[in-house]
Motif scaffolding. Structure first.
Motif, PDB file in Angstrom:
ATOM      1  N   MET A   1       0.899  -1.016  -0.026  1.00 14.73           N
ATOM      2  CA  MET A   1       0.125   0.353  -0.164  1.00 14.73           C
ATOM      3  C   MET A   1       0.441   1.679  -0.032  1.00 14.73           C
ATOM      4  O   MET A   1       1.431   1.335   0.793  1.00 14.73           O
ATOM      5  N   ASN A   2       0.268   2.126  -1.188  1.00 13.02           N
ATOM      6  CA  ASN A   2       1.377   3.927  -0.591  1.00 13.02           C
ATOM      7  C   ASN A   2       1.504   4.376   0.229  1.00 13.02           C
ATOM      8  O   ASN A   2       0.054   4.764   0.488  1.00 13.02           O
ATOM      9  N   LYS A   3       1.958   5.306   0.533  1.00  8.58           N
ATOM     10  CA  LYS A   3       1.642   6.425   1.102  1.00  8.58           C
ATOM     11  C   LYS A   3       0.462   6.999   0.917  1.00  8.58           C
ATOM     12  O   LYS A   3      -0.216   7.335   2.034  1.00  8.58           O
ATOM     13  N   GLU A   4       0.244   7.599  -0.482  1.00  7.10           N
ATOM     14  CA  GLU A   4      -1.134   8.065  -0.037  1.00  7.10           C
ATOM     15  C   GLU A   4      -2.393   6.849   0.073  1.00  7.10           C
ATOM     16  O   GLU A   4      -3.157   7.883   1.155  1.00  7.10           O
ATOM     17  N   ASN A   5      -2.559   6.165  -0.261  1.00  3.38           N
ATOM     18  CA  ASN A   5      -3.416   5.506   0.573  1.00  3.38           C
ATOM     19  C   ASN A   5      -3.263   5.206   1.893  1.00  3.38           C
ATOM     20  O   ASN A   5      -4.421   4.953   2.518  1.00  3.38           O
ATOM     21  N   VAL A   6      -2.416   4.878   2.651  1.00  4.67           N
ATOM     22  CA  VAL A   6      -2.206   4.685   3.864  1.00  4.67           C
ATOM     23  C   VAL A   6      -2.861   6.241   4.615  1.00  4.67           C
ATOM     24  O   VAL A   6      -3.313   6.177   5.833  1.00  4.67           O
ATOM     25  N   LYS A   7      -2.763   7.020   4.234  1.00  6.93           N
ATOM     26  CA  LYS A   7      -2.701   7.968   4.522  1.00  6.93           C
ATOM     27  C   LYS A   7      -4.208   8.802   4.654  1.00  6.93           C
ATOM     28  O   LYS A   7      -4.972   8.955   5.936  1.00  6.93           O
ATOM     29  N   VAL A  38       2.629  -0.479   9.572  1.00  9.61           N
ATOM     30  CA  VAL A  38       3.088   0.778   8.681  1.00  9.61           C
ATOM     31  C   VAL A  38       3.371   2.124   9.524  1.00  9.61           C
ATOM     32  O   VAL A  38       3.756   3.353   9.414  1.00  9.61           O
ATOM     33  N   ALA A  39       3.250   2.277  10.601  1.00  7.09           N
ATOM     34  CA  ALA A  39       3.659   2.947  11.525  1.00  7.09           C
ATOM     35  C   ALA A  39       4.384   2.338  12.732  1.00  7.09           C
ATOM     36  O   ALA A  39       3.266   1.123  13.473  1.00  7.09           O
ATOM     37  N   THR A  40       5.414   3.044  14.283  1.00  9.14           N
ATOM     38  CA  THR A  40       5.417   1.990  15.307  1.00  9.14           C
ATOM     39  C   THR A  40       5.755   3.134  15.945  1.00  9.14           C
ATOM     40  O   THR A  40       6.575   4.147  15.988  1.00  9.14           O
ATOM     41  N   GLY A  41       5.642   2.875  17.674  1.00  8.69           N
ATOM     42  CA  GLY A  41       6.335   3.834  18.512  1.00  8.69           C
ATOM     43  C   GLY A  41       7.077   2.471  19.577  1.00  8.69           C
ATOM     44  O   GLY A  41       6.219   1.814  19.814  1.00  8.69           O
ATOM     45  N   TYR A  80       3.831   9.758   7.367  1.00  2.00           N
ATOM     46  CA  TYR A  80       2.566  10.058   5.595  1.00  2.00           C
ATOM     47  C   TYR A  80       1.510  11.848   6.120  1.00  2.00           C
ATOM     48  O   TYR A  80       0.894  12.566   5.290  1.00  2.00           O
ATOM     49  N   GLY A  81       2.217  12.783   7.084  1.00  2.00           N
ATOM     50  CA  GLY A  81       1.454  14.218   7.294  1.00  2.00           C
ATOM     51  C   GLY A  81       0.090  14.319   7.744  1.00  2.00           C
ATOM     52  O   GLY A  81      -0.439  15.236   7.625  1.00  2.00           O
ATOM     53  N   THR A  82       0.245  13.719   8.400  1.00  2.00           N
ATOM     54  CA  THR A  82      -1.776  13.347   9.166  1.00  2.00           C
ATOM     55  C   THR A  82      -1.206  12.794  10.616  1.00  2.00           C
ATOM     56  O   THR A  82      -0.720  12.398  11.109  1.00  2.00           O
ATOM     57  N   GLU A  83      -2.980  13.522  10.553  1.00  2.00           N
ATOM     58  CA  GLU A  83      -2.930  12.641  12.281  1.00  2.00           C
ATOM     59  C   GLU A  83      -3.630  11.913  12.577  1.00  2.00           C
ATOM     60  O   GLU A  83      -4.891  11.459  11.729  1.00  2.00           O
TER      61      GLU A  83
END
Length: 533
Positions: A1-7, A38-41, A80-83
């Motif tokens: 899945m590309n970045k825009e789709n994940v966003k 797609v993201a971790t912390g 992804y530039g989003t919250e």
């Protein structure tokens, strides 16, 4: 899945998050519709010794939980530039066992007693005898009964006790519930009902009835839920505990809280009957999903369950690779003393592969790599010992093979109970942990020890946070009547069996000979413990 789709997925609230509180790290993982991270912390933390109790402060728990979520949210923002404003689902898991007891106002009565504490020996022994069911020291019910035996003042005020994951879930949702896998480390689970054994609860209540407590055991324990059951949603108060920025919204479905054993089974797709997983690193444990309960009680074997309630037999050894790694470091020191720069991955790979050239029975060499005591074999302290006779075939290949076998010695003794005495059938085992980093070697040795095919999958490295994320995804995404086993097989792993290795008959025979010598030589280890102080 590309970045825009994940966003887009994140902005429409369709992503799923899992957070697991491990013994040294709290990790958060966000997954997409294909169950891929797609993201971790993460947040590093350590238990501490409070008097004679291993514990984590409540302040540390919430600080770590918030930090791991915040770090994941920052990762989302950066990538992804989003919250994150909403989610399709979320789940929380943690170290199993231990004791968190609260009064009717919700105040913690004594510091959290973690699984690491070994202060409940009398209680564990008496309850095992009473229930005719193995109750290890780290189980929550052993902690409660030991507090009763110790006549601790707080027991009369207990209104609720639970595990770490159960506590987190309660505070975030208001629901006093627990996933069946984690619950199976509190008190024995009846596989016919996927709930605590009623008969054993009655026995416990009768055991303590002369103490005059106002509570009955069932009243102060969480409600047991299976994977996929409704476990509530994030409340307004709960969201503030997790995300003080106010960005995340309330109302997000939360799956039943689980323990690290259950999330490990989920992350390795080993929740179906006749499958299992083995984790081999500093310690080693194997969990096999049973078709039926064991015929009798074995103090060497713990009984837990999958997140969907199937009985699981677990053989757990405190020691695995520590002594093996110490010997590899000796070869590193030698190489450096000779002026050679050493890459540790190359060194491990070279020495591990050398082991495969050794005799299948290790040529008469023996090792007991015990840094601490074991429950499967009769030692209460560790003294690493290496043994050979003048007639042993002492060479590098046999030396390394010996230490690989010895790392699994206690585990094999436990597994032999299941395979040889209980005659359980094992179709496949998924391996994960440091022992498997060198391709093909640890896997081959483990297959010989387990006498079953061992597979290794890359996704197993994502760990328990990914496992609880999968359980959260299952709750909100399962089809009507779809089991967890089917969901994982068809929608997550989709036939990915990993790299599979069958047992080599020569290795199996050699390991059998080695383990017989190993058991005969345990007296040497016991003498070392007595003499070397």
């Amino acid at each position: 899945m590309n970045k825009e789709n994940v966003k887009t997925l994140i902005e429409t609230g369709k992503a799923v998050v899992g957070i697991e509180l491990g013994s040294t790290r709290i990790k958060a993982v966000m997954i997409d519709e294909n169950h891929q991270p797609v993201a971790t912390g993460s947040y590093d933390w350590e238990n501490r010794l409070d008097g004679h109790i291993w514990t984590y402060d409540l302040e540390d728990i919430w600080k770590g939980l918030k930090a791991s979520y915040a770090n994941m949210a920052a990762d989302v923002k950066e990538k992804y530039g989003t919250e994150i404003k909403s989610l399709a689902g979320i789940g929380f898991s943690a170290m199993m066992h231990g004791y968190m007891a609260f009064d009717k106002e919700g105040t913690l009565l004594v510091p959290f007693r973690t699984w690491r504490n070994t202060i409940t020996g009398q209680a564990a022994e008496e309850l095992t005898e009473l229930f005719q069911y193995n109750i290890p020291q780290r189980w929550s019910i052993a902690h409660l009964y030991q507090a009763i035996l110790n006549k601790e003042e707080h027991v009369k005020d207990v209104a609720y006790f639970t595990t770490l994951s159960g506590y987190i879930h309660w505070q975030l949702t208001g629901q006093k519930v627990l996933g069946v896998g984690d619950a199976s480390g509190m008190f024995p689970i009846d596989p016919a009902t996927s709930d605590f054994y009623d008969g054993m609860i009655e026995k416990f209540d009768k055991l303590v009835e002369d103490r005059g407590y106002s509570w009955k055991l069932r009243e102060i324990m969480p409600k047991v839920l299976c994977a996929g059951d409704d476990a509530g949603c994030l409340t307004e108060e709960g969201v503030k505990l997790l995300d003080p920025t106010g960005t995340l919204q309330a109302g997000i479905p939360v799956c039943p809280p689980e323990g690290d054993a259950g999330t490990g089974m989920t992350a390795t797709n080993s929740v179906a009957k006749r499958t299992g997983n083995v984790s081999a690193g500093t310690s080693v444990f194997a969990m096999i999903v049973l078709e039926k309960e064991l015929s009798k009680v074995y103090t060497e074997i713990d009984m837990v369950t999958t997140p969907s309630g199937s009985p699981v037999a677990m053989a757990h050894a405190n020691n695995c690779t520590s002594d093996l790694n110490a010997w590899v470091n000796i070869f590193k020191e030698y190489s450096e003393a000779m002026g050679m720069k050493v890459d540790m991955n190359t060194l491990f790979g070279t020495l591990y592969n050398k082991a495969l050239e050794g005799d299948a029975d290790c040529g008469g060499l023996l090792s007991y790599g015990y840094y601490s005591g074991e429950n499967i074999i009769p030692i209460d302290e560790g003294r690493p010992v290496f043994i050979r006779t003048p007639n042993s075939k002492f060479n590098l290949a046999n030396f390394m093979r010996t230490h690989l076998y010895a790392a699994l010695g206690a585990l094999k003794i436990g597994m032999d109970i299941l395979v040889k005495e209980e005659h359980i059938q094992i179709d496949k085992i998924l391996g994960h942990g440091g022992l498997f980093k060198t391709p093909g070697v640890g896997q081959r040795i483990m297959a010989a020890a387990m006498q079953a095919p061992v597979s290794v999958m890359e996704t197993a490295g994502e760990g328990g946070a990914w496992g609880i994320a999968l359980l959260a995804a299952y709750e909100v995404g399962k089809a009507n009547g779809e089991t967890l086993e089917d969901y994982l097989d068809n929608k997550v792993f989709a036939g990915n069996e990993g790299s599979k290795m069958e047992p080599v008959p020569e290795d199996v025979d050699g390991f059998e000979k080695f383990i017989e010598q190993f058991k005969q030589g345990l007296s040497v280890e016991q003498e070392a413990i007595a003499k070397i102080k």
